[in-house]
Design a protein around this motif. Structure first.
Motif, PDB file in Angstrom:
ATOM      1  N   GLY A 211     133.113   4.803  14.465  1.00  0.00           N
ATOM      2  CA  GLY A 211     133.107   4.396  15.865  1.00  0.00           C
ATOM      3  C   GLY A 211     134.219   3.413  16.167  1.00  0.00           C
ATOM      4  O   GLY A 211     134.939   3.547  17.164  1.00  0.00           O
TER       5      GLY A 211
ATOM      6  N   SER B 196     137.588   4.123  18.446  1.00  0.00           N
ATOM      7  CA  SER B 196     137.816   3.241  19.595  1.00  0.00           C
ATOM      8  C   SER B 196     139.187   2.586  19.514  1.00  0.00           C
ATOM      9  O   SER B 196     139.895   2.484  20.523  1.00  0.00           O
ATOM     10  CB  SER B 196     136.723   2.166  19.656  1.00  0.00           C
ATOM     11  OG  SER B 196     135.469   2.748  19.897  1.00  0.00           O
TER      12      SER B 196
ATOM     13  N   CYS C 248     141.786   5.030  20.500  1.00  0.00           N
ATOM     14  CA  CYS C 248     141.889   5.264  21.943  1.00  0.00           C
ATOM     15  C   CYS C 248     142.558   4.113  22.687  1.00  0.00           C
ATOM     16  O   CYS C 248     142.813   4.228  23.888  1.00  0.00           O
ATOM     17  CB  CYS C 248     140.498   5.530  22.522  1.00  0.00           C
ATOM     18  SG  CYS C 248     139.813   7.129  22.020  1.00  0.00           S
TER      19      CYS C 248
ATOM     20  N   ARG D  64     137.088  -0.131  25.154  1.00  0.00           N
ATOM     21  CA  ARG D  64     137.154   0.751  23.991  1.00  0.00           C
ATOM     22  C   ARG D  64     136.831  -0.001  22.703  1.00  0.00           C
ATOM     23  O   ARG D  64     136.105   0.492  21.842  1.00  0.00           O
ATOM     24  CB  ARG D  64     138.547   1.383  23.905  1.00  0.00           C
ATOM     25  CG  ARG D  64     138.878   2.333  25.047  1.00  0.00           C
ATOM     26  CD  ARG D  64     140.328   2.792  24.987  1.00  0.00           C
ATOM     27  NE  ARG D  64     140.788   3.363  26.241  1.00  0.00           N
ATOM     28  CZ  ARG D  64     140.699   4.644  26.568  1.00  0.00           C
ATOM     29  NH1 ARG D  64     140.154   5.494  25.719  1.00  0.00           N
ATOM     30  NH2 ARG D  64     141.138   5.081  27.731  1.00  0.00           N
TER      31      ARG D  64
ATOM     32  N   ALA E 225     133.114  -1.044  22.732  1.00  0.00           N
ATOM     33  CA  ALA E 225     132.268   0.144  22.536  1.00  0.00           C
ATOM     34  C   ALA E 225     132.274   0.574  21.081  1.00  0.00           C
ATOM     35  O   ALA E 225     131.230   0.969  20.535  1.00  0.00           O
ATOM     36  CB  ALA E 225     132.751   1.284  23.430  1.00  0.00           C
ATOM     37  N   GLY E 226     133.420   0.511  20.420  1.00  0.00           N
ATOM     38  CA  GLY E 226     133.486   0.879  19.012  1.00  0.00           C
ATOM     39  C   GLY E 226     132.666  -0.037  18.136  1.00  0.00           C
ATOM     40  O   GLY E 226     131.953   0.419  17.233  1.00  0.00           O
TER      41      GLY E 226
ATOM     42  N   ALA F 259     126.313   5.458  18.870  1.00  0.00           N
ATOM     43  CA  ALA F 259     127.279   5.905  19.876  1.00  0.00           C
ATOM     44  C   ALA F 259     126.611   6.323  21.178  1.00  0.00           C
ATOM     45  O   ALA F 259     127.053   5.951  22.270  1.00  0.00           O
ATOM     46  CB  ALA F 259     128.105   7.066  19.319  1.00  0.00           C
TER      47      ALA F 259
ATOM     48  N   THR G 186     125.391   3.350  23.178  1.00  0.00           N
ATOM     49  CA  THR G 186     126.512   2.627  23.782  1.00  0.00           C
ATOM     50  C   THR G 186     127.093   3.396  24.959  1.00  0.00           C
ATOM     51  O   THR G 186     127.372   2.821  26.023  1.00  0.00           O
ATOM     52  CB  THR G 186     127.605   2.388  22.724  1.00  0.00           C
ATOM     53  OG1 THR G 186     127.030   1.718  21.595  1.00  0.00           O
ATOM     54  CG2 THR G 186     128.734   1.551  23.288  1.00  0.00           C
TER      55      THR G 186
ATOM     56  N   GLY H 118     135.036   2.624  27.504  1.00  0.00           N
ATOM     57  CA  GLY H 118     133.993   2.684  26.489  1.00  0.00           C
ATOM     58  C   GLY H 118     133.432   4.076  26.318  1.00  0.00           C
ATOM     59  O   GLY H 118     133.200   4.542  25.185  1.00  0.00           O
TER      60      GLY H 118
ATOM     61  N   SER I 186     136.265   6.568  24.808  1.00  0.00           N
ATOM     62  CA  SER I 186     136.634   6.294  23.421  1.00  0.00           C
ATOM     63  C   SER I 186     135.624   6.854  22.425  1.00  0.00           C
ATOM     64  O   SER I 186     135.964   7.170  21.287  1.00  0.00           O
ATOM     65  CB  SER I 186     136.790   4.789  23.198  1.00  0.00           C
ATOM     66  OG  SER I 186     135.545   4.123  23.302  1.00  0.00           O
ATOM     67  N   LEU I 187     134.368   6.987  22.843  1.00  0.00           N
ATOM     68  CA  LEU I 187     133.309   7.480  21.951  1.00  0.00           C
ATOM     69  C   LEU I 187     132.951   8.938  22.201  1.00  0.00           C
ATOM     70  O   LEU I 187     132.029   9.464  21.579  1.00  0.00           O
ATOM     71  CB  LEU I 187     132.053   6.616  22.121  1.00  0.00           C
ATOM     72  CG  LEU I 187     132.181   5.142  21.746  1.00  0.00           C
ATOM     73  CD1 LEU I 187     130.878   4.400  22.051  1.00  0.00           C
ATOM     74  CD2 LEU I 187     132.547   4.978  20.285  1.00  0.00           C
TER      75      LEU I 187
END
Length: 449
Positions: A188, A192, A195, A314, A317-318, A326, A329, A366, A369-370
């Motif tokens: 993750g 992120s 990205c 990003r 979120a990672g 994931a 989030t 966020g 990116s996931l």
């Protein structure tokens, strides 16, 4: 290198497994595939087990992340800068064309970033990776220079919408999947961080346009974009490298049996819904800023602010995905993006626009990116490229139709409020579907994934 010699090299010190490769790639060992021919040679149809552990770090792994950053900077970063072109075309080159028609250029470009993933993901699994990425990179640079020579709508549509969009799509899918070869526990975070390149690109290109268009004109500004792409795509092609050997899993390009996994099917539908709404604000935020009296020069900065904010989204979120999962989030970030899409049309001045665009960019970053993480997790790593490609290709249908529909709604209603209600409502529907996919994947409402 022949297929026979490849098989002998890969299996040296290993044994063919009687069962398909498990998704748990923690039990895989690094198998360098530095040879150019090996990386683009048709794969064996026999799955191979490699004892050992996924690196989850190290120089080689992080250089792949750096290379993927350069690739996303050059592709998604440029595509997400479409709002700059939308404003300029409406005010100058295509001022006699309706905004919703102009928006089709950007929508096709957005969509083609994801549509070719259906093919490129499968080709990646088979081992065709380096040559398609390099060829697409070369065409991408040439087409960027050609934008400066376009004068009519069909020319912009063909070069900027279709050609550049297709090249971006050939590059993006494999660039994301190859990172998953090198990371498991930190996947993750790695994706992120990968990205961030998209956020940097979508921030740099609008700022460059804002600085250079008044001084050197639109044509030379686009040529500067081309020179930037030569450097970034060159570095990306240099650093990207797969770790696991290609495997010819059954099913072809479109493996419909994957959709027997209900969680995966619902997740794909949620992606279509999300992309149907997410690109509306990103496309029209600069236009709406001009409509409320903000200068055209400052409207470029609105887009840059949204894209810069996505960088922080990003990264966070990672970090959160590796801790709480994931899907958990993504659900939270997507809900915030929906709320900001509702609020965006009601911004009355620069300060309000800056606040809304910052939060919107943060939350959208966020989610995006996931986006590939759940698709990778919902099956075996040996055909992750095809699974990710199918989900990205399906999301295309949302990306290609969302902005034009919103443009038509805003034109018919004489403002952006109705478009905000439409796009925000669609995004919130995607949130509900994400929750449903999470429930199906985990078998309950509790748990991390």
């Amino acid at each position: 290198m022949s297929e026979k010699s490849l098989s002998a090299e890969v299996t040296k010190g290993t044994e063919f497994a009687s069962e398909p490769l498990s998704y748990d790639v923690r039990n895989t060992r690094e198998v360098p595939l530095d040879d150019q021919e090996t990386q683009n040679e048709p794969a064996s149809d026999k799955p191979v087990t490699h004892p050992g552990e996924t690196p989850d770090g190290g120089l080689a792994a992080w250089l792949v992340v750096v290379g993927a950053n350069f690739m996303l900077f050059s592709t998604v970063g440029l595509a997400n800068s479409w709002g700059v072109f939308q404003v300029y075309y409406e005010e100058n080159l295509l001022r006699h064309t309706s905004p919703s028609i102009i928006a089709w250029i950007g929508s096709v470009q957005y969509a083609l970033v994801y549509l070719p993933a259906l093919v490129t993901g499968r080709l990646f699994d088979l081992g065709y990776f380096k040559i398609p990425c390099f060829a697409a990179s070369c065409v991408h640079v040439v087409c960027t220079f050609l934008i400066a020579e376009c004068t009519q709508y069909w020319q912009f549509f063909l070069i900027q919408g279709l050609s550049i969009g297709m090249c971006c799509g050939i590059i993006v899918g494999p660039a994301l999947v190859v990172v998953s070869h090198w990371f498991y526990k930190k996947r993750g975070l790695a994706l992120s961080l990968t990205c961030i390149g998209a956020s940097c690109g979508s921030t740099v290109f609008p700022l460059v346009a804002q600085s250079l268009i008044p001084s050197i004109g639109f044509k030379w500004t686009v040529r500067v974009f081309g020179f930037i792409l030569i450097a970034t795509l060159g570095m990306g092609n240099l650093f990207l490298k797969r770790r696991l050997p290609p495997i010819d899993v059954r099913g072809g390009f479109l493996h419909l049996e994957i959709f027997r996994n209900t969680a995966y099917s619902v997740y794909c539908i949620s992606g279509m819904m999300a992309f149907l709404g997410l690109y509306t604000a990103l496309t029209y935020m600069s236009v709406s800023a001009v409509a409320i009296g903000v200068s055209q020069n400052f409207s470029f900065y609105i887009l840059a602010i949204a894209n810069a904010s996505s960088t922080f989204g990003r990264v966070l979120a990672g970090l959160m995905a590796d801790k709480v999962g994931a899907l958990n989030t993504m659900t939270a970030f997507t809900a915030v993006a929906g709320i900001m899409t509702f609020a965006w049309p009601f911004a009355k001045d620069e300060i309000q626009l800056i606040i809304i665009s910052s939060i919107y960019g943060f939350s959208t970053g966020g989610y995006i990116s996931l986006f590939t993480v759940p698709a990778v997790a919902m099956g075996k790593i040996e055909d992750a490229g095809r699974r990710v490609g199918m989900s990205m290709s399906l999301a295309t249908f949302g990306a290609i139709t969302g902005p034009p529909i919103s443009g038509a709604i805003s034109t018919a209603s004489g403002g952006f409020a109705a478009a905000g209600y439409y796009a925000g409502g669609i995004i919130m529907c995607a949130v509900v579907l994400l929750l449903w996919a999470r429930y199906l994947h985990l078998g309950g409402l509790r748990g991390k994934r």
